[in-house]
Design a protein around this motif. Structure first.
Motif, mmCIF file in Angstrom:
data_model
loop_
_atom_site.group_PDB
_atom_site.id
_atom_site.type_symbol
_atom_site.label_atom_id
_atom_site.label_comp_id
_atom_site.label_asym_id
_atom_site.label_seq_id
_atom_site.Cartn_x
_atom_site.Cartn_y
_atom_site.Cartn_z
ATOM 1 N N LEU A 21 0.819 -1.206 0.000
ATOM 2 C CA LEU A 21 0.000 0.000 0.000
ATOM 3 C C LEU A 21 0.856 1.261 0.000
ATOM 4 O O LEU A 21 0.564 2.227 -0.703
ATOM 5 N N TYR A 44 3.911 0.808 -3.437
ATOM 6 C CA TYR A 44 3.466 0.586 -4.808
ATOM 7 C C TYR A 44 2.175 1.319 -5.155
ATOM 8 O O TYR A 44 1.947 1.640 -6.314
ATOM 9 N N LEU A 45 1.318 1.567 -4.173
ATOM 10 C CA LEU A 45 0.103 2.331 -4.445
ATOM 11 C C LEU A 45 0.252 3.804 -4.083
ATOM 12 O O LEU A 45 -0.675 4.577 -4.251
ATOM 13 N N LEU A 52 0.641 5.373 -1.156
ATOM 14 C CA LEU A 52 -0.021 5.930 0.013
ATOM 15 C C LEU A 52 0.954 6.571 0.996
ATOM 16 O O LEU A 52 0.523 7.236 1.933
ATOM 17 N N TRP A 76 -5.172 8.987 3.497
ATOM 18 C CA TRP A 76 -5.608 7.711 2.931
ATOM 19 C C TRP A 76 -4.824 6.549 3.523
ATOM 20 O O TRP A 76 -5.365 5.460 3.746
#
Length: 89
Positions: A52, A55-56, A58, A64
């Motif tokens: 999270l 790679y995403l 956040l 978030w």
């Protein structure tokens, strides 16, 4: 995202996967199996946090990240409770 951050995230995921594999293959006495399962769940939670965050993206969105972290933590606590419930009854 920089190549260094991606490489660090990938190496972290590989290390956590290796540790969880070693724990799962180890032959624990009966009293220690619940602890081993708990350790594997904690390692899975850490891997989800790395995915999270790195790679995403956040890490750059603290609001978030906190929300996903709370939801992921509650889900892992639920899974841990379901895993340990048969041992209590």
């Amino acid at each position: 995202m920089s190549q260094r951050a991606l490489r660090t995230g990938w190496l972290t995921l590989m290390a956590l996967s290796l540790i969880s594999t070693v724990i799962s293959l180890w032959s624990f006495p009966d009293g220690w199996q619940a602890l081993a399962g708990t350790a594997i769940l904690i390692l899975a939670w850490l891997k989800a946090r790395v995915i999270l965050g790195r790679y995403l993206g956040l890490d750059s969105a603290p609001f978030w990240a906190r929300g996903f972290g709370i939801a992921l933590g509650l889900f892992c606590v639920l899974l841990l409770g379901l895993y340990l419930a048969p041992l209590m009854f």
